[in-house]
Design a protein around this motif. Sequence first.
Motif, short mmCIF file in Angstrom:
data_model
loop_
_atom_site.label_atom_id
_atom_site.label_comp_id
_atom_site.label_asym_id
_atom_site.label_seq_id
_atom_site.Cartn_x
_atom_site.Cartn_y
_atom_site.Cartn_z
N PHE B 55 0.81 -1.23 0.00
CA PHE B 55 0.00 0.00 0.00
C PHE B 55 0.85 1.28 0.00
O PHE B 55 0.36 2.34 0.37
CB PHE B 55 -0.94 0.01 1.22
N SER B 57 1.74 3.22 -2.28
CA SER B 57 1.28 4.33 -3.13
C SER B 57 0.08 5.07 -2.54
O SER B 57 -0.38 6.06 -3.12
CB SER B 57 0.95 3.81 -4.53
N LEU B 58 -0.40 4.61 -1.38
CA LEU B 58 -1.47 5.36 -0.69
C LEU B 58 -1.01 6.79 -0.39
O LEU B 58 -1.81 7.72 -0.35
CB LEU B 58 -1.83 4.67 0.64
N ARG B 60 0.43 8.70 -2.19
CA ARG B 60 0.25 9.59 -3.35
C ARG B 60 -1.17 10.12 -3.45
O ARG B 60 -1.46 11.00 -4.26
CB ARG B 60 0.61 8.83 -4.64
#
Lengths: 266, 266
Positions: B55, B57-58, B60
């Motif tokens: 996770f 890229s959460l 972003r």
Amino acid sequence: MSTGTITGLRLAGVQTLALARRSVVSEWRQLGNVMPGIVFPLLLAAVYTHQFERVILLPGFPVVDSFLDFVLPASLLQSVSFGATEAGTELARDIENGFFDRLRASPCARLPLLLGRLGGAMVVATAKGALIVAIFLAFGTEIAGGPAAILVIVAAAVLLVLAIGGLGQVLAILTGNQEAVNATFPLVFTSIFMSSAFFPTTLMSGWFRQVAEANPVTWIIDPIRRLILEGWSWSDVGQALGVPLAISVVTVTMAVVALDRRLGAS
Amino acid sequence: MSAAVVVRTTGLGHAAGVASAICGRGMRRIRARPTLIMPVLLMPLIFVVSFTGAFGSLTRVEGYGTDNIFNWMAVYAALQGAVFAGVGGASATAEDLENGFFDRLLLTPGSRVPILVGTVAYSALRSMIPTTGVLLVSILGGLSLSGGPLALLTVYVATAGMAAVFCLVGLTVVYRFRTMRSMILIQVFGFSSMFLSTGQVPIHFMNGWLHAVARVNPITNVLRFARQGFLGDLTWSLTWPGLVALGGMTLVSGLFALRQLKRLAA
């Protein structure tokens, strides 16, 4: 084929069915042990659907109406994998309590000792898989590949159970210990989390992405997901069924060899 | 003339002695059987690695609250570890009930409260092992301590508190059902309660029923309290609700556990 061979095969089939039935009945009598394998993946899917709605808008995320559509393969594999080691645990329990020795002393063929329990685990996995897919459909998931894709998806999950069950049986035969077989559960659990089950690998980075891309669970989940989101494709069907089948052939063969060695040594 | 040895079985000194003996016995059990602590240590480590990897890229997504995923997930993984540690403490009592040791304990004179306090203290102490493991792995991964050393203190207070709460919840069930198998209920309950909070995303990422549940879930306040030192400076406005949540959960679960213990001893 001689009459003796046919009779032998028929007998082995009857023995396999009897042991498979015993496994299913044992699971049915302990539904409390089966329920977490259904409830927990569904809860996780419900939670993720409501907390990752913003995530599906990230560039690189597959086009989906809801995270629920994306997470179906993960929930399915997670659900069946909860009881996947049961075939091994049962065998270890039978070795521990002496039932295995009694079976060995009886005129029972060798293969049914393994296949019966694996068959039982596959029946339970089919029921679980069908239930999970039915619940997702009831909550609005659309499977672009149609009814045939549903059959492929459930079959892939069942083959994965065969693969994990085979591994569990290898450990059961080698150690004769239930705890040792149960210790494979964190391994299975981790392989699902370290795959594309809950997030696409394109949105991962570094060493974790490499591990996830090399993880066979990803090789099973990705084609299943494409069957759900994009539609029917023979290459996806081949990959979704072929990967768990190939792993099953390896693990079940290892179990047969381990059984032969154990029986040969005693 | 016979000499009689009078042992005081009342008073705070005696109670503290009994509680500390029970706690010490638990810690000695870990030293004698280190494998007991392995799942408690491994699972949160798997969580921190899996959640930060999958996770990542959460961060972003706008409004996530940090650009370093370890700052968000480390505390969550540590609290999950604390829940396992707490349930593990109750499992030790289940083992004592199954092998008869607990019945011998109940035959001794004196109050039952120290038995409860000793087991809870053992769980809280035990929780320091996974917490330390998670923090070390997270520091290697880039965890930042913007709140200074006090940030670590809040994590240890929160994890010890959560271990105590889930030990008490586990004891309530164990005293009622007297079996190890009943612990699976608490594992599922603990795991689910953590997922129904702001474990993985901030509350404004959630929608529908999950938002409503996470808002009233006391674990959300505990997470805010424990996480604040990794997201910014420590503030009293995030500290007191966490402490009140921990105190409230301990009090309620403690009363339930004590009630069941008294019934068991009657």
